[in-house]
Enzyme design. Structure first.
Site, PDB file in Angstrom:
ATOM      1  N   VAL A   1       0.827  -1.207   0.000  1.00 23.17           N
ATOM      2  CA  VAL A   1       0.000   0.000   0.000  1.00 23.17           C
ATOM      3  C   VAL A   1       0.860   1.256   0.000  1.00 23.17           C
ATOM      4  CG1 VAL A   1      -1.954  -1.117   1.151  1.00 23.17           C
ATOM      5  CG2 VAL A   1      -0.202   0.038   2.529  1.00 23.17           C
ATOM      6  N   ASP A   2       2.116   1.128   0.426  1.00 26.43           N
ATOM      7  CA  ASP A   2       2.995   2.293   0.547  1.00 26.43           C
ATOM      8  C   ASP A   2       3.556   2.771  -0.783  1.00 26.43           C
ATOM      9  OD1 ASP A   2       2.818   2.529   3.375  1.00 26.43           O
ATOM     10  OD2 ASP A   2       4.177   0.837   3.583  1.00 26.43           O
TER      11      ASP A   2
ATOM     12  N   TYR B   1      -6.114   0.116   9.704  1.00 21.38           N
ATOM     13  CA  TYR B   1      -6.408  -1.035   8.846  1.00 21.38           C
ATOM     14  C   TYR B   1      -7.545  -0.762   7.849  1.00 21.38           C
ATOM     15  CZ  TYR B   1      -3.462  -4.504  11.245  1.00 21.38           C
ATOM     16  OH  TYR B   1      -2.414  -5.224  11.731  1.00 21.38           O
ATOM     17  N   LEU B   2      -8.410   0.184   8.155  1.00 21.08           N
ATOM     18  CA  LEU B   2      -9.520   0.478   7.249  1.00 21.08           C
ATOM     19  C   LEU B   2      -8.998   0.888   5.871  1.00 21.08           C
ATOM     20  CD1 LEU B   2     -11.891   2.532   9.598  1.00 21.08           C
ATOM     21  CD2 LEU B   2     -11.989   0.084   9.064  1.00 21.08           C
TER      22      LEU B   2
END
Length: 418
Positions: free
Chosen positions: A140-141, A294-295
């Protein structure tokens, strides 16, 4: 059926579309007559000889993975020791793969996972079991080098931009008599790609987010407070997006909790309430803040269609590369043009990716360091386009995959964890 099996493992933090990659791996391998095993809980599953036989999963269950968040087979953060100082873990990995006739290993993860796949690709012959190792991109980064973007990032970027736009409408409607400042904390340890994606929520100077705090820039409390105050005076309210990895002038993380993960990384979180307290104390303004945590990475309902297609494409290509005899490579995304957006998949050596980190270019940050430039917008905008629809049940909630996860019979003595 082709001789040998393919082993797939998920690593590190999951994404909204990592299971779409898993589904593409399984479906592509099946089309070539190759059986796929999945490691339960990542590389730990291989060490423990805890493997899942995906051939026991129905076609419909595998297809449902395309719209299921989380890690379907379990993931983990586990740092393998250097094979030069202690090769026991590598010997064990090879024993497991040899015992189950694993000829292809696909490791779906980020920088550290690329390094593990690279090491295994070099050690196969030395340990008497030739194996083709392919790194499959996921993070995700968005911090993997070589690849234009990372599967998983586009969906987090879309979720972030959506959240900023919607929450800002709420703040604006109440700003006259209530909240003046809203602070959203987003993931991003060393690279501010997620924070930057928040800038897609609005385009003109008065549109939120009004302030973005990047880990690439040292946090200057005085400048930050001046920007917030000026924005409230001009617009009536101020939306702030802060990366969890922001540091002060001394390089100290504002949100370092003191705990460390398996890789020695500080566990971050809590920069939003710190900033809220600062604004309240120094400016006397009412502040609300949120930490989606975490969402962000599990929001499959807000996933980007572009991100989904890319996650599927790297899974398919990884299998094709492995079966073609490639080794120590990763299928990466190459951008061909911005408008209209065009991209393709190509192999890249793991040696150019492992343990390297891609940060935001300086040209992507505005001069004052609180926003994104037109160049950043051109790069980011295509990655959040399109809605990746999620089928829903009669209760109105998304339908997710239900897997059997049938274990493969063990053949070796149990692994003694250290």
């Amino acid at each position: 059926m082709t001789q040998g099996k393919l082993l797939y493992a998920q690593s590190g933090g999951v994404t909204a579309v990592i299971n779409a990659t898993a589904a593409a791996v399984i479906e592509t391998a099946r089309s070539h007559g190759v059986k796929v095993y999945a490691a339960r809980n990542g590389i730990l599953g291989v060490l423990r000889e805890d493997l899942i036989d995906t051939s026991r999963e129905s076609t419909s269950a595998v297809a449902a993975l395309h719209h299921t968040p989380g890690g379907a087979f379990g993931s983990c953060r586990y740092k393998l020791k250097s094979p030069q100082t202690d090769d026991a873990e590598y010997v064990r990995l090879m024993e497991v793969m040899k015992a189950h006739d694993i000829r292809w290993f696909l490791y779906n993860g980020g920088n550290d996972s690329a390094d593990t796949a690279l090491k295994l690709s070099r050690l196969g012959r030395a340990y008497g079991h030739e194996i083709h190792c392919i790194g499959v991109p996921k993070t995700v980064d968005n911090d993997l080098t070589v690849t234009d973007c990372c599967p998983g990032f586009g969906s987090v970027a879309r979720y972030t931009a959506l959240s900023v736009r919607e929450a800002s409408l709420d703040v604006a409607s109440m700003s006259e008599t209530s909240t003046k400042v809203f602070i959203l904390e987003v993931m991003g340890r060393n690279a501010g790609w997620i924070a930057a994606s928040a800038g897609l929520a609005g385009e003109d100077a008065d549109a939120p987010p009004h302030v973005i705090l990047f880990p690439e820039r040292h946090f200057d409390a005085k400048a930050f407070l001046a920007k917030v105050k000026a924005t409230v005076q001009r617009v009536g309210y101020c939306t702030v997006v802060a990366s969890e990895g922001i540091r002060d002038a001394d390089g100290t993380l504002l949100s370092d909790t003191g705990s460390r993960d398996a890789f020695g990384h500080a566990q971050l979180g809590g920069v939003a309430p710190l900033l809220a307290q600062l604004v309240n104390e120094k400016l006397g303004m009412k502040v609300h803040w949120a930490v989606p945590d975490y969402l962000q990475r599990s929001a499959r309902h807000a996933a980007s269609a572009t991100d989904l297609m890319q996650a599927q494409a790297v899974g398919k290509a990884a299998v094709e590369y492995a079966l073609a005899g490639m080794n120590a490579v990763m299928p990466v995304i190459l951008r061909e043009r911005d408008t209209p957006y065009r991209w393709k998949i190509a192999p890249a050596p793991l040696a150019r990716i492992a343990n390297r980190e891609k940060k935001m270019p300086k040209s992507f940050l505005t001069r004052d360091g609180f926003g994104i430039t037109a160049a950043a917008r051109r790069y980011l905008a295509p990655l959040i386009r399109g809605e990746a629809a999620t089928p829903c049940g009669k209760d109105g909630l998304p339908l997710h995959a239900t897997l059997k996860r049938v274990a493969v019979a063990k053949k070796l003595v149990p692994w003694k964890e250290r």
